[in-house]
Design an enzyme around this catalytic site. Structure first.
Site, PDB file in Angstrom:
ATOM      1  N   ASP A 135       0.945  -1.375   0.117  1.00 31.83           N
ATOM      2  CA  ASP A 135      -0.416   0.016   0.105  1.00 31.83           C
ATOM      3  C   ASP A 135       1.299   1.389   0.120  1.00 31.83           C
ATOM      4  O   ASP A 135       1.666   1.753   0.973  1.00 31.83           O
ATOM      5  CB  ASP A 135      -0.733   0.187   1.244  1.00 31.83           C
ATOM      6  CG  ASP A 135      -1.931   1.031   1.076  1.00 31.83           C
ATOM      7  OD1 ASP A 135      -2.736   1.270  -0.324  1.00 31.83           O
ATOM      8  OD2 ASP A 135      -2.492   1.576   2.093  1.00 31.83           O
ATOM      9  N   GLN A 172      -2.617   2.274  15.353  1.00 33.72           N
ATOM     10  CA  GLN A 172      -2.018   2.362  14.886  1.00 33.72           C
ATOM     11  C   GLN A 172      -0.768   3.698  15.212  1.00 33.72           C
ATOM     12  O   GLN A 172       0.291   3.975  15.454  1.00 33.72           O
ATOM     13  CB  GLN A 172      -2.552   3.524  13.068  1.00 33.72           C
ATOM     14  CG  GLN A 172      -1.080   4.003  11.519  1.00 33.72           C
ATOM     15  CD  GLN A 172      -2.371   3.995  10.743  1.00 33.72           C
ATOM     16  OE1 GLN A 172      -3.668   4.726  10.920  1.00 33.72           O
ATOM     17  NE2 GLN A 172      -1.505   5.153   9.814  1.00 33.72           N
ATOM     18  N   ARG A 194      -6.702   3.524  13.175  1.00 40.10           N
ATOM     19  CA  ARG A 194      -6.091   4.992  13.795  1.00 40.10           C
ATOM     20  C   ARG A 194      -6.010   4.700  15.764  1.00 40.10           C
ATOM     21  O   ARG A 194      -4.072   5.379  15.730  1.00 40.10           O
ATOM     22  CB  ARG A 194      -6.927   5.847  13.508  1.00 40.10           C
ATOM     23  CG  ARG A 194      -7.276   6.389  12.301  1.00 40.10           C
ATOM     24  CD  ARG A 194      -6.182   6.273  11.117  1.00 40.10           C
ATOM     25  NE  ARG A 194      -7.065   6.599  10.072  1.00 40.10           N
ATOM     26  CZ  ARG A 194      -5.570   6.477   8.854  1.00 40.10           C
ATOM     27  NH1 ARG A 194      -5.167   6.128   8.518  1.00 40.10           N
ATOM     28  NH2 ARG A 194      -6.716   7.072   7.468  1.00 40.10           N
ATOM     29  N   GLU A 199      -9.995   4.188   4.234  1.00 39.06           N
ATOM     30  CA  GLU A 199      -9.304   4.917   3.084  1.00 39.06           C
ATOM     31  C   GLU A 199     -10.031   4.598   1.686  1.00 39.06           C
ATOM     32  O   GLU A 199      -9.412   3.527   1.837  1.00 39.06           O
ATOM     33  CB  GLU A 199      -8.127   4.580   2.897  1.00 39.06           C
ATOM     34  CG  GLU A 199      -6.898   5.106   4.828  1.00 39.06           C
ATOM     35  CD  GLU A 199      -5.671   5.290   5.116  1.00 39.06           C
ATOM     36  OE1 GLU A 199      -4.985   5.762   5.788  1.00 39.06           O
ATOM     37  OE2 GLU A 199      -5.030   4.238   3.900  1.00 39.06           O
ATOM     38  N   GLU A 205      -9.305  12.110   8.176  1.00 33.13           N
ATOM     39  CA  GLU A 205      -9.013  14.073   7.406  1.00 33.13           C
ATOM     40  C   GLU A 205     -10.720  14.094   7.997  1.00 33.13           C
ATOM     41  O   GLU A 205     -10.709  15.572   8.164  1.00 33.13           O
ATOM     42  CB  GLU A 205      -8.658  14.284   6.507  1.00 33.13           C
ATOM     43  CG  GLU A 205      -7.226  13.067   5.942  1.00 33.13           C
ATOM     44  CD  GLU A 205      -6.955  12.654   4.731  1.00 33.13           C
ATOM     45  OE1 GLU A 205      -6.783  13.728   4.016  1.00 33.13           O
ATOM     46  OE2 GLU A 205      -7.227  11.749   3.993  1.00 33.13           O
ATOM     47  N   ASP A 256      -8.374   0.420   2.905  1.00 31.53           N
ATOM     48  CA  ASP A 256      -7.141   0.089   3.264  1.00 31.53           C
ATOM     49  C   ASP A 256      -7.787   0.841   4.875  1.00 31.53           C
ATOM     50  O   ASP A 256      -7.663   1.587   5.524  1.00 31.53           O
ATOM     51  CB  ASP A 256      -6.845   0.721   2.893  1.00 31.53           C
ATOM     52  CG  ASP A 256      -5.838   0.732   3.611  1.00 31.53           C
ATOM     53  OD1 ASP A 256      -5.486  -1.012   4.102  1.00 31.53           O
ATOM     54  OD2 ASP A 256      -4.284   1.301   4.420  1.00 31.53           O
ATOM     55  N   HIS A 263      -3.580  14.238   1.301  1.00 35.03           N
ATOM     56  CA  HIS A 263      -3.221  13.329   2.269  1.00 35.03           C
ATOM     57  C   HIS A 263      -2.089  12.977   3.445  1.00 35.03           C
ATOM     58  O   HIS A 263      -2.779  13.535   4.779  1.00 35.03           O
ATOM     59  CB  HIS A 263      -4.184  11.516   2.077  1.00 35.03           C
ATOM     60  CG  HIS A 263      -3.753  10.827   3.164  1.00 35.03           C
ATOM     61  ND1 HIS A 263      -4.836  10.556   4.047  1.00 35.03           N
ATOM     62  CD2 HIS A 263      -3.468   9.911   3.452  1.00 35.03           C
ATOM     63  CE1 HIS A 263      -4.436   9.624   4.785  1.00 35.03           C
ATOM     64  NE2 HIS A 263      -4.132   8.813   4.084  1.00 35.03           N
ATOM     65  N   LYS A 318      -3.345  -1.408  10.460  1.00 31.61           N
ATOM     66  CA  LYS A 318      -4.038  -1.841   8.918  1.00 31.61           C
ATOM     67  C   LYS A 318      -4.362  -3.478   8.760  1.00 31.61           C
ATOM     68  O   LYS A 318      -4.864  -3.707   7.587  1.00 31.61           O
ATOM     69  CB  LYS A 318      -2.355  -1.473   8.505  1.00 31.61           C
ATOM     70  CG  LYS A 318      -2.479   0.190   7.973  1.00 31.61           C
ATOM     71  CD  LYS A 318      -2.959   0.658   7.352  1.00 31.61           C
ATOM     72  CE  LYS A 318      -2.680   2.460   7.225  1.00 31.61           C
ATOM     73  NZ  LYS A 318      -3.956   3.574   6.464  1.00 31.61           N
ATOM     74  N   TYR A 367       3.027   2.601  15.354  1.00 31.31           N
ATOM     75  CA  TYR A 367       4.006   2.896  13.344  1.00 31.31           C
ATOM     76  C   TYR A 367       5.608   3.553  13.889  1.00 31.31           C
ATOM     77  O   TYR A 367       5.877   3.832  13.114  1.00 31.31           O
ATOM     78  CB  TYR A 367       3.107   3.867  13.082  1.00 31.31           C
ATOM     79  CG  TYR A 367       3.055   5.797  12.921  1.00 31.31           C
ATOM     80  CD1 TYR A 367       4.138   5.956  12.227  1.00 31.31           C
ATOM     81  CD2 TYR A 367       2.137   5.952  13.952  1.00 31.31           C
ATOM     82  CE1 TYR A 367       4.374   7.773  12.466  1.00 31.31           C
ATOM     83  CE2 TYR A 367       2.522   7.542  14.167  1.00 31.31           C
ATOM     84  CZ  TYR A 367       3.275   8.416  13.222  1.00 31.31           C
ATOM     85  OH  TYR A 367       3.420   9.819  13.748  1.00 31.31           O
ATOM     86  N   GLU A 392      -9.182   3.393  -1.737  1.00 28.39           N
ATOM     87  CA  GLU A 392      -7.833   4.559  -2.471  1.00 28.39           C
ATOM     88  C   GLU A 392      -8.737   3.728  -4.201  1.00 28.39           C
ATOM     89  O   GLU A 392     -10.209   3.150  -3.814  1.00 28.39           O
ATOM     90  CB  GLU A 392      -6.980   3.110  -1.891  1.00 28.39           C
ATOM     91  CG  GLU A 392      -6.649   3.230  -1.011  1.00 28.39           C
ATOM     92  CD  GLU A 392      -5.697   2.680  -0.465  1.00 28.39           C
ATOM     93  OE1 GLU A 392      -3.917   2.077  -0.743  1.00 28.39           O
ATOM     94  OE2 GLU A 392      -5.003   2.896   0.590  1.00 28.39           O
ATOM     95  N   ARG A 432       1.584  15.011  13.855  1.00 28.56           N
ATOM     96  CA  ARG A 432       2.697  15.324  14.087  1.00 28.56           C
ATOM     97  C   ARG A 432       2.765  16.932  13.866  1.00 28.56           C
ATOM     98  O   ARG A 432       2.685  17.875  13.517  1.00 28.56           O
ATOM     99  CB  ARG A 432       4.047  14.986  13.011  1.00 28.56           C
ATOM    100  CG  ARG A 432       4.111  13.994  13.102  1.00 28.56           C
ATOM    101  CD  ARG A 432       5.577  13.438  12.313  1.00 28.56           C
ATOM    102  NE  ARG A 432       5.317  13.881  10.549  1.00 28.56           N
ATOM    103  CZ  ARG A 432       5.281  13.028   9.920  1.00 28.56           C
ATOM    104  NH1 ARG A 432       3.923  11.588  10.022  1.00 28.56           N
ATOM    105  NH2 ARG A 432       4.463  13.172   9.056  1.00 28.56           N
ATOM    106  N   TYR A 453       1.172   5.534  -0.829  1.00 34.07           N
ATOM    107  CA  TYR A 453       1.030   6.665   0.532  1.00 34.07           C
ATOM    108  C   TYR A 453       0.812   7.543  -0.352  1.00 34.07           C
ATOM    109  O   TYR A 453       2.187   8.935  -0.533  1.00 34.07           O
ATOM    110  CB  TYR A 453       2.195   6.851   1.206  1.00 34.07           C
ATOM    111  CG  TYR A 453       1.673   8.125   2.120  1.00 34.07           C
ATOM    112  CD1 TYR A 453       0.271   7.983   3.069  1.00 34.07           C
ATOM    113  CD2 TYR A 453       2.793   8.181   3.121  1.00 34.07           C
ATOM    114  CE1 TYR A 453      -0.060   8.922   3.939  1.00 34.07           C
ATOM    115  CE2 TYR A 453       2.189   9.719   4.516  1.00 34.07           C
ATOM    116  CZ  TYR A 453       1.641   9.279   4.387  1.00 34.07           C
ATOM    117  OH  TYR A 453       0.868  10.592   6.707  1.00 34.07           O
ATOM    118  N   THR A 511      -8.157  -5.426   3.954  1.00 27.02           N
ATOM    119  CA  THR A 511      -8.582  -4.621   3.362  1.00 27.02           C
ATOM    120  C   THR A 511      -9.584  -5.264   1.680  1.00 27.02           C
ATOM    121  O   THR A 511      -9.644  -6.398   1.897  1.00 27.02           O
ATOM    122  CB  THR A 511      -6.568  -4.948   2.247  1.00 27.02           C
ATOM    123  OG1 THR A 511      -6.466  -4.318   3.405  1.00 27.02           O
ATOM    124  CG2 THR A 511      -7.283  -3.465   1.469  1.00 27.02           C
TER     125      THR A 511
END
Length: 412
Positions: free
Chosen positions: A118, A233, A230, A191, A359, A226, A125, A246, A237, A193, A134, A120, A250
């Protein structure tokens, strides 16, 4: 024209002809390779055998695996044969007995997923997630515009549309606590995709796929969700990236839209600055058109419990699918028929084009109100998410992808 009398604007007309695997008589029926034609599915092996085609053998196995291995010349020839037979009155006796109404079939995973990666590839995004995860740092990491970032996912948990998704359980650290806790995810997300299906001859270990050759390995495109926990994750991560947040599920759509059917949907990339290194640098197209590193004009819709909450545009993606495949192999990693790679979340600059609930709700700070009056930030048990997509076809036609749907069930 065709004796099938399909409307010119039908998303599954002769300009599309996506592949899938179906059964009749319930999920335990014999699995057969089919092509979507309007509101019917054509049993490919039965039709080809009736036409005396020796190539029918590649469609007899109940999956697309053998056909994927045939490569671009066979894919293009099969498409031409189908378009010819579906538009020729003389072939009606071959085709018509092998058409099944789409409402009478059960769809299955169309191919055996060999490996799953997968990516990015959306700058919007990645920027949004960077700002959320962050907030005190630059949203994009220094490497982001130099290479297509991805992670190796779990092929065994790729499931077909309509399969329920069990809420995952794992470690998470609530913001008010110093130590982690164990339990069901409370920030379950999606997600939106596209997934790219790889075919053609397998490559040997240590051999890479050059960008000029990558397109010949791209058989088709599926809708892909996907699912993402969160809270799991966020805790796991650092430093190695996505893992249990994740890998639990899927979902892919049942119809594989061929890259041949998407030729009219190719568009130039939105612009890459700085210029990629030479191995990722495509040739420019004629008169400002799409080059060898192309984008796709695919319109996606995200529906949450019947409410359309987002309409992302794939043409906004920063990296091309051929750049993703080239980078995937540049270290000498092999590819083989049935490999699948996701684009990463499709998001745009406008809030209404964000392709994840992280988001859309800005990590829960701005809940969404659905048409039934309920509010959501992340998924609750019983929620259903459906992805849909269309792309422009030749001569003003529309290419449909169908639906990719899943319903959340309680943790076990």
């Amino acid at each position: 024209m065709t004796w099938l009398d399909l409307p010119a604007d039908h998303p599954f007309g002769l300009h599309n002809l996506p592949y899938g695997v179906f059964s009749t008589g319930g999920p335990d029926g014999e699995r057969r390779v089919g092509v979507r034609v309007g509101d019917h599915v054509l049993d490919l092996a039965a039709c080809a055998e009736r036409a005396g085609m020796e190539s029918a053998v590649v469609w007899r196995g109940g999956s697309l695996d053998a056909f994927l291995a045939e490569g671009r010349p066979a894919w293009t020839a099969a498409r031409a044969w189908l378009q010819d037979h579906l538009s020729d009155d003389a072939a009606r006796d071959c085709v018509e007995p092998n058409l099944v109404p789409v409402g009478e079939v059960t769809m299955h995973l169309p191919f055996t997923v060999a490996d799953y990666v997968d990516f990015y590839a959306s700058e919007h995004h990645a920027t949004n997630v960077g700002r959320i995860f962050r907030p005190d740092s630059e949203p994009l990491t220094p490497n982001w515009k130099h290479l297509p970032i991805g992670y190796h996912g779990r092929a065994g948990t790729v499931v077909v549309s309509g399969t329920d998704v069990v809420r995952p359980t794992g470690q998470r650290r609530p913001p008010t606590q110093e130590a982690p806790v164990f339990g069901p995810s409370v920030r379950l997300d999606i997600e939106a995709e596209l997934g790219f299906v790889v075919g053609g001859p397998a490559t040997g270990l240590g051999r890479r796929v050059d960008l000029d050759d990558a397109d010949d390995h791209l058989f088709g495109v599926v809708l892909l969700n996907d699912w993402s926990a969160r809270d799991l994750q966020a805790w796991e991560y650092v430093p190695l990236g996505p893992f249990l947040g994740k890998s639990f599920a899927t979902t892919v759509g049942p119809w594989v839209v061929t890259t041949d059917a998407l030729r009219a949907a190719r568009v130039p990339l939105p612009g890459q600055d700085p210029e990629p290194l030479p191995y990722l640098r495509g040739r420019d197209g004629a008169d400002g058109g799409p080059g060898t590193a192309y984008g796709l004009d695919v319109h996606v819709e995200v529906e949450w419990n019947g409410t359309a909450v987002s309409r992302p545009e794939y043409r906004d993606m920063y990296w091309s699918p051929v750049q993703m495949l080239t980078h995937l192999t540049v270290n000498g990693a092999t590819i083989r028929p049935g490999d699948l790679f996701g684009s990463g979340t499709i998001s745009g600059a406008d809030p209404g084009t964000r392709g994840s609930f992280l988001e859309l709700s800005w990590s829960g700070q701005e809940p969404l109100t659905l048409d039934d009056g309920s509010q959501r930030s992340f998924l609750e048990d019983g929620d259903t998410v459906t992805l849909r997509a269309t792309a422009p076809g030749p001569d003003g036609s529309v290419v449909g992808f169908g639906e990719c749907t899943g319903t959340v069930r309680p943790a076990v």
